[in-house]
Design a protein around this motif. Structure first.
Motif, PDB file in Angstrom:
ATOM      1  N   VAL A   1     -10.726  14.478  26.218  1.00  0.00           N
ATOM      2  CA  VAL A   1     -12.063  13.888  26.202  1.00  0.00           C
ATOM      3  C   VAL A   1     -12.430  13.478  27.620  1.00  0.00           C
ATOM      4  O   VAL A   1     -12.117  12.378  28.066  1.00  0.00           O
TER       5      VAL A   1
ATOM      6  N   GLN B   1     -17.276   7.772  25.014  1.00  0.00           N
ATOM      7  CA  GLN B   1     -16.546   9.014  24.751  1.00  0.00           C
ATOM      8  C   GLN B   1     -16.134   9.087  23.282  1.00  0.00           C
ATOM      9  O   GLN B   1     -16.232  10.133  22.639  1.00  0.00           O
TER      10      GLN B   1
ATOM     11  N   THR C   1     -17.535  11.833  20.689  1.00  0.00           N
ATOM     12  CA  THR C   1     -16.527  12.714  20.104  1.00  0.00           C
ATOM     13  C   THR C   1     -16.569  12.696  18.583  1.00  0.00           C
ATOM     14  O   THR C   1     -16.408  13.731  17.936  1.00  0.00           O
TER      15      THR C   1
END
Length: 391
Positions: free
Chosen positions: A19, A102, A106
């Motif tokens: 990520v 993130q 995600t």
């Protein structure tokens, strides 16, 4: 069915994810946040005997939004409460915000986060821009003096933000409110191994020994990951979804009260369940269910160590220079729809009548579910289905 149908075949390899170069940090953040997720669910579940649905990641993002404008003890409590305070590093003031962004991107859930402040409060542009950047959250002014108008403003915002998926977030609004933190999330399980609707049929679900209801019971035969916890006496089934999401469905033994599992759940216990999953061939029967639930998190958060933001000493100076600003309420609305739909037509059309029948696992009594992101082990939702015929 006895839980000895769960053979030990092999340990699931931990999935790797990249990520934006922050894999280890994001996974560590998710690990620390898992304890907040389980504690929040346990607290909310303990106050009800009915169905429960909590978006634990949604609550985390909402509280992190508030932390972006909090100072002193208020900020410390918020970050410690959601379990991420130790992720801070000197010289990296936006580290936690970056990692949470993130994680949010995600996991790709439909969600809305907003801080609604009274009309005469002017939010700082820096705060508004920051929470928009990291959490896709908004700051809105509302007229709390007119409760109906304020309710309509909040509901309209959420409906628009979620594409009409989530509605009726708040039942009523206190005209004395100063600021309300709103979190709304919508989840639909798009199974990798979908259930074929032609096999769905009405069957009995035992709410308790005195109450039996008829529910549409879905059916699928295939290879599943399973585990059994001999300490808590609960079976664990993994239902994989698209986009790297999975749902664990927990079925306590018949002589085990589901509240015991609620109270015993921790981040470590959750990770232990995932690590023990082994593949086996199985028929799964799961009731179709839909949950729509609003939770006042301001009732639960103080017992989890988040108190300062609700009091007269709350430091929200990063949000506005208005010294009277304090949080009046935190509300979360969760909408979940779990049905036969999935992304694999060929799997859905499996003919149960032309192949040998494997053992059957039927969820025909109260069960618990955990939705999580497989690669990071971030917990997205936790809930309980006591009666599938009720929202």
């Amino acid at each position: 069915m006895k839980m000895d149908i769960f053979p030990l075949l092999f340990r699931v390899a931990l999935l790797a994810v990249s990520v934006l170069g922050q894999t280890t940090d994001v996974e560590e953040l998710a690990r620390m946040n898992a304890d907040f997720a389980t504690r929040l669910y346990s607290k909310i579940a303990s106050s009800s005997d009915d169905n429960v649905a909590v978006s634990t990641l949604g609550a985390t993002l909402a509280l992190a939004t508030l932390a972006a404008g909090a100072g002193g003890a208020s900020r410390t409590e918020l970050l410690q409460g959601i379990g991420v305070a130790s992720m801070e590093k000197e010289g990296e003031p936006e580290r936690i915000q970056t990692l949470l962004k993130q994680l949010r991107v995600t996991t790709a859930q439909i969600q809305a986060t907003a801080l609604f402040v009274k009309q005469d409060v002017k939010a700082n542009d820096t705060f508004s821009n920051q929470v928009k950047q990291f959490y896709n959250a908004d700051v809105q002014n509302v007229n709390y003096a007119n409760g109906e108008l304020a309710k309509e403003s909040i509901d309209n915002y959420v409906r628009t933000k979620t594409g009409e998926k989530v509605k009726d977030v708040v039942k009523n609004v206190d005209p004395k409110s100063i600021a309300m933190l709103i979190s709304a999330t919508f989840f639909t399980g798009y199974w990798l191994k979908p259930f074929n609707i032609t096999f769905t049929q009405e069957d009995r679900f035992f709410v308790n020994k005195y109450n039996i209801v008829q529910v549409p019971m879905m059916l699928h035969s295939g290879k599943y990951y399973l585990a059994y916890d001999p300490i808590l006496k609960v079976g664990i089934l993994k239902l994989p979804c698209e986009d790297g999401i999975a749902m664990l469905v927990l079925l306590p033994d018949e002589d085990v009260d589901y509240t015991h599992v609620d109270e015993s759940m921790t981040g470590e216990v959750f990770r232990g369940w995932v690590a023990k999953l082994k593949k086996t061939k199985l028929e799964v029967q799961l009731p179709r269910f839909s949950l729509k639930q609003s939770n006042s998190l301001s009732v639960s958060l103080p017992s989890l160590g988040i108190r300062e933001i609700f009091g007269s000493t709350a430091d929200l100076s990063g949000i506005s220079s208005d010294e009277s600003l304090k949080l009046s309420e935190v509300v979360q609305k969760v909408t979940m729809e779990v049905d036969e739909n999935g992304g694999s037509v060929s799997d859905a059309s499996t003919n149960l009548f032309t192949s040998p029948l494997p053992p059957r696992l039927t969820f025909n009594r109260p069960f618990i579910f955990i939705v999580y992101h497989e690669a990071t082990k971030s917990i997205l939702y936790i809930g309980r289905v006591v009666d599938p015929t009720k929202n």
